[in-house]
Structure formats: C-alpha cells, structure tokens
Design an enzyme around this catalytic site. Structure first.
Site, short mmCIF file in Angstrom:
data_model
loop_
_atom_site.label_atom_id
_atom_site.label_comp_id
_atom_site.label_asym_id
_atom_site.label_seq_id
_atom_site.Cartn_x
_atom_site.Cartn_y
_atom_site.Cartn_z
N CYS A 1 -14.98 -7.58 -10.59
CA CYS A 1 -13.52 -7.64 -10.82
C CYS A 1 -12.80 -6.60 -9.97
O CYS A 1 -11.88 -6.93 -9.23
CB CYS A 1 -13.21 -7.45 -12.30
SG CYS A 1 -13.70 -8.87 -13.29
N HIS A 2 -13.21 -5.33 -10.10
CA HIS A 2 -12.48 -4.29 -9.37
C HIS A 2 -13.42 -3.32 -8.67
O HIS A 2 -13.02 -2.21 -8.32
CB HIS A 2 -11.53 -3.54 -10.32
CG HIS A 2 -10.63 -4.45 -11.08
ND1 HIS A 2 -10.90 -4.87 -12.36
CD2 HIS A 2 -9.49 -5.10 -10.71
CE1 HIS A 2 -9.96 -5.72 -12.76
NE2 HIS A 2 -9.10 -5.87 -11.78
N GLY A 3 -14.68 -3.73 -8.50
CA GLY A 3 -15.59 -2.96 -7.66
C GLY A 3 -16.13 -1.67 -8.23
O GLY A 3 -16.16 -0.65 -7.54
#
Lengths: 181, 437
Positions: free
Chosen positions: A145-147
């Site tokens: 999703c956001h690393g």
C-alpha cells in the site's frame, strides 16, 4: 435569582439552585445508566469473544514456509524461520530499529515467529507469505500500500509504518500445536 | 412573513441560533408558555407516555436491528443470539417486545379518554383522524414486527393475516402474491417486513408531529369539555404539565419495568419459541392481546350477508371496526363534548368499553368452546355475534340517536366555575394569586 441568593438565615446560595443541581445530576446519572445497555450492546458479544483464541496445528509446516491463519478476523502470519533468518533477526542492533524490540522478546521459540499480519501504518496485509512475493529489503514482509518494509522478525525497518507487526499472545501446547489468543 | 417579525429568545449562543433558526422560541412558545386547561386529570398523561414509548421503541428497535438477521435461515437463531450472547440483548428485546404491549395499553387508554371526553368533536376532528391513522400504522408495524423472530406464531400469524387480503374479489390472490413476493410466506416476505417494520415508526413519528401541530392549533380538550375562557382557566405547560407528565410517566414506566424484569414473557406466546415450520400449523393461532377484539370480529362473521361471502364479510367487519372511528366525529351528533354531562352516553360508553373487553375474551377462545361448563347450547361464537353486533350498533345507531334524544346536564360556564363556585370574573380574580406561587 439575585434577590434571594441569601435566605432569611443568611446562608448564601439558594435552595432552588441546590434542587436544580441535584435533580440535574440525578437525571444525568439516570440517563447515563439507561443509555449504557444500548451502547454496550454494540461491544463484542459473547459469541464473538468466544472466538478469542484459536489452536493451530503446525506439524505440516516446513522450515522456510509461512502460513496464514485467521484470528479475531485478522490474518496471523506463522513463519517457520530458517537459521539464516533467525541469525539476521537476532544480530540486528536495536539502534537500527524504529520500534526497538529484540527478536528474543518477539519469538520465544526462535524457529517460530507469530505476528499479526496487519501493517501498522493503515491496516493493509503485507506481502511476503509466499516466496514468490516481494519480501522487502530485509527479507521479511513488504506492504504494497505505502511501501513499509519489515524484517525477518516482523519489525518495521523502512517506510511510513510506525510500529513492528504486533505479536499476539502465543502459547505452545506441544511442539506442533500453537494456541493464539 | 417579514424578517422583522421574529423576536429571538435567550442570550449569547442561544440568541445567535434562534435569530437564524427559531428552535428555542418554538420550544418556548409550544412547550413552556403553551397554555393548557388547568383541570386535566390523569387520563391526560398518555400523550406524553405515548411519545416516550414511541422513542423507546425506535431506540431499542435500531439497536436490535444491528444484531438481527432478516433471513429465514438465520432470523430465529439471531434472536436467540440476541437473548444469550449480545450484551444486554435480552434487555433490548424484552423492552421492545413488552414495549409493544405497553404502547398499545397507553394508546387504547388515550383513545378511550378521547372518546369519553368527546375530544374528537369540532374543532379537533382532524387531530382525531390523524390519531386513527397512527393507530392503523401502529397495528401494521406491530404485526410485521411480530413476524421477524420467525417463530411458529410469527409464521402462521403472517400467513393468516396476509391471506385476509385474498377475500377481496377478483384481485385478492394477486395482492396476496404481491405481499408475499412468492407463493407462500417465505424469505422475500421476511425481508420486506423487516424493511417496512423499520420504516413505519418514522411514518408514525411524522403523523404524530402533525397530530401535535393540530393539538397546538386547537388547544387541548379537558375533562369538562368547555373551552378555556381566558388565562384564569389555563396554566403554563411548563412547569405544571411537564411535572405532572413526568410523574405519570414514572408510574407507567415502573409498571412497564416490573413486567420487563419479572414477567417478560407474560404477554408472549410459548409457541413462538419454536422456529417457524411451514409444513406444520400449531393447534391454535392466537394473535397478540391487542388484536384480540378485532380477531373476534373477524371470526364472528361466519355467515354470508346477502351477496357478501362470510370470508369477505369478516374482513370488512374487522377493518370496519377501525374505519368507523374515522367518521366518529360525524356519527356523534351531540353538541356536548364531555361524557360527564351526558347521562345516557356515559353509561352506553361504559357498556361499549365492556363490549371491547368481551370481544377480547371471545378472541382468545375457540369459537366452538362452551361459555359455561355444562351448558351445551351457549358457545363462545354466540357471545361473539352479540358483542360484534353491539360494537357497530353503538357507533352507527346509538350515537346518532343519543345526539337527538339525550338531554345533557347543564354545562359549567367555565373551567374555573365548578372549582371555585363563582363566575368567570370572580374565578379570574381568585386564581390570580395562585399563579404567583
């Protein structure tokens, strides 16, 4: 009101003020008590709480294999870690960690890591349960999703997530039987 | 309305809001300063009690809906889960189920109050008609709510009541199929009953609002049925009737709580703790107590009336028993409102009230059962014929005739007169110091 804040005995305050306040307080307590059953009915019910713990048979899990089980509606990652992963996790200095925690605290039996598979950033399920998936720079888990990158102990190493993947209450009933919750 | 006519109340934030949206001046005008006749008796408490019950039913209903499953495979078990597993689920359900009974107790007393004191007469006809609409909506809501637990009585009650519509000539069966969404009471029926059971209370709420607007336009009736002649005949709603209503409500809720906590299944039917079995009808299907008089009327028409078959006749009579209330303001021709001053009506009203109780008694028994042990020829159905006849005879024949032939007692000149024994002016003077207290 101001003309009778003193009664004829000279007491300050007003009988009526006292009655207003006590009646109001009594009403507020009564209202709260009446509303509590309504609010509490929305809390987890007995049948939901009864699913608070599960037992997992891990006899079929090979070294290096990771499995996912569902506990309280959430994915739980069970990782039978190879020696290399354990060594990496145990030799990481705490100063490298955003949420410092030793691997010994997180995995009482080094071979078995059990973590809740929910990214501590915004709740996605990180990748890495299958060998073919992206496991991030530290070979643990990677949240698409956001690393966020997690290491082989499920600790946050890079990305927006603030905390390590949480460890649920784990109990080894036998070598092949894990109780979660 | 020009912008300059509205005078906001309060100070600070209250005034700021009231200047823009007159909620506070509305409350002030309609619930604080609102002038009500000073001679209300305890029967005038039931408006407030009903408002409380409506809010309680909506509130408990919404929280139950969070746990309930409107699916034939899950409904019964989901109710049992509410009883056993959900925190305070037993309390929510018992409040809701018994709340329906107490809602009807209150609404029937409220209706009887209106009938005895002539509250339906001019200028309150529309208020009364709105009240009958509320009663009909309440009945529909209660009926559909009773289906939701999906017990035996739920299922068979739904089957029987929906089939009432099959008595309608030509289109009856089509209507029943439409109601069911199939060819028997089944999942589509349960789904739509749940949706409508959730909707109807809000319709009731809207009609109650109209009922109250009408009330605040005409003002309240009172036990002597004589309009207030001036401020000496009224008191402000707050604190006089807010306090009296609160006390009456506390007494009512105490009795309600006693049933909820100590006899929660008193009004219930044990059969409904068995899950619905579409292939197995229970030995006796009995509606909830508040429908028993209408059930008795339905069953009492077991004979053809000229070209109307018995089945249709029963249904027409049952609905007619409620629809006759719509025209009550025009059936009662007497210019005198209160039963206190109507020497004949007073007794006939009591006989009618007793007749309703008898109809309830008939509704709870098998038509062919003996009334008295050992008397073979007298069956419950015979009492049903008589009491059904009297129910309609009272409205359609007696009331219009009483308006012509009854000689009412002289009415007091004002509300103050019977209390203080003087004329309006003297009463006004005498009551002035009382208002200062």
């Amino acid at each position: 009101m101001s003309d009778h804040t003193h009664d004829h005995d000279g007491h300050s305050g007003d009988r009526r003020d006292f009655l207003y306040l006590t009646a109001g307080a009594f009403g507020a307590v009564g209202m709260g008590a009446a509303l509590w059953p309504f609010i509490h009915s929305m809390n987890p019910s007995a049948d939901v709480l009864a699913l608070g713990s599960i037992e997992v048979d891990v006899s079929q899990v090979e070294v290096g294999q990771r499995i996912t089980v569902k506990w309280q509606g959430k994915p739980v990652f069970i990782d039978r870690r190879p020696e290399k992963a354990i060594t990496e996790a145990r030799e990481t200095p705490l100063s490298d960690l955003r949420d410092p925690q030793t691997d010994e605290e997180r995995a009482s039996r080094p071979e078995w890591l059990v973590v809740i598979g929910v990214c501590t950033h915004l709740g996605c399920v990180p990748l890495g349960q299958k060998a073919s998936e992206d496991r991030g720079e530290w070979g643990g888990w990677f949240c698409p999703c956001h690393g966020s990158h997690y290491d082989t102990s499920g600790r946050i190493r890079k990305g927006p997530a603030p905390l390590n993947l949480p460890v649920p209450p784990v109990e080894f009933l036998s070598d092949n039987q894990i109780k979660i919750g | 309305m020009s912008a300059g006519t509205h005078k906001p109340v309060g100070t600070g934030l209250v005034k700021w809001i009231d200047t823009r949206l007159p909620v506070f001046s509305y409350l002030q005008k309609e619930y604080a300063e609102f002038e009500s006749p000073k001679n209300f008796n305890w029967f005038w408490n039931f408006g407030a009690i009903l408002t409380f019950m409506l809010v309680l039913m909506i509130l408990t209903g919404i929280f139950l809906a969070m746990q309930y499953q409107p699916n034939t495979g899950l409904a019964f078990d989901s109710v049992e889960r509410i009883m056993r597993d959900v925190n305070f689920g037993w309390l929510l359900r018992y409040l809701h189920a018994n709340g329906a009974s107490f809602f009807f107790i209150a609404v029937y007393i409220h209706i009887f109050r209106g009938m005895y004191y002539g509250s339906y007469k001019a200028p309150r006809e529309l208020m009364w008609i709105l009240g009958v609409v509320i009663l009909l909506l309440m009945m529909a809501t209660a009926f559909m709510g009773y289906v939701l637990p999906w017990g035996q009585m739920s299922f068979w009650g739904a089957t029987v009541i929906t089939q009432l519509f099959s008595a309608i000539p030509l289109v009856g069966d089509l209507i029943v199929t439409l109601l069911w969404g199939g060819f028997s009471v089944d999942n589509p029926t349960l789904n739509r009953f749940f949706a409508l059971h959730y909707l109807f209370p809000f319709l009731i709420f809207a009609v109650v609002a109209l009922h109250v607007v009408a009330l605040h336009t005409t003002g309240s009736n009172n036990p002597i049925g004589v309009d207030p002649k001036g401020p000496q005949d009224t008191v402000k709603f707050h604190p006089f009737y807010t306090v009296k209503d609160s006390f009456g409500l506390a007494v009512f809720v105490t009795i309600f709580a006693a049933v909820v906590f100590f006899a929660p299944n008193y009004f219930g039917e044990p059969e409904n703790y068995l899950e619905a079995a579409p292939l197995n009808t229970p030995a006796a299907i009995v509606p909830e107590w508040y429908f028993l008089p209408f059930f008795a009327i339905l069953r009492s028409i077991n004979f053809d009336i000229w070209f109307i078959e018995a089945k249709l006749g029963g249904v027409l009579a049952m609905f007619g028993a409620i629809f006759v209330l719509f025209v009550l303001p025009w059936l009662d021709r007497s210019p005198v409102r209160s039963g206190r001053f109507r020497p004949l009506f007073k007794w006939f009203f009591l006989i009618w009230l007793l007749d309703c109780v008898v109809l309830g008694w008939v509704g709870a028994r098998a038509p062919d059962a003996k009334v008295i042990e050992g008397v073979e020829w007298l069956k419950v159905i015979h009492i049903g014929y008589l009491s059904t006849f009297w129910y309609f005879f009272h409205f359609i024949i007696l009331l219009p005739l009483l308006g012509i032939f009854e000689r009412p007692k002289p009415l007091p000149k004002s509300i103050s007169e019977p209390v203080l024994g003087g004329g309006t002016a003297a009463a006004g003077a005498a009551s002035k110091p009382m208002e200062k207290m």
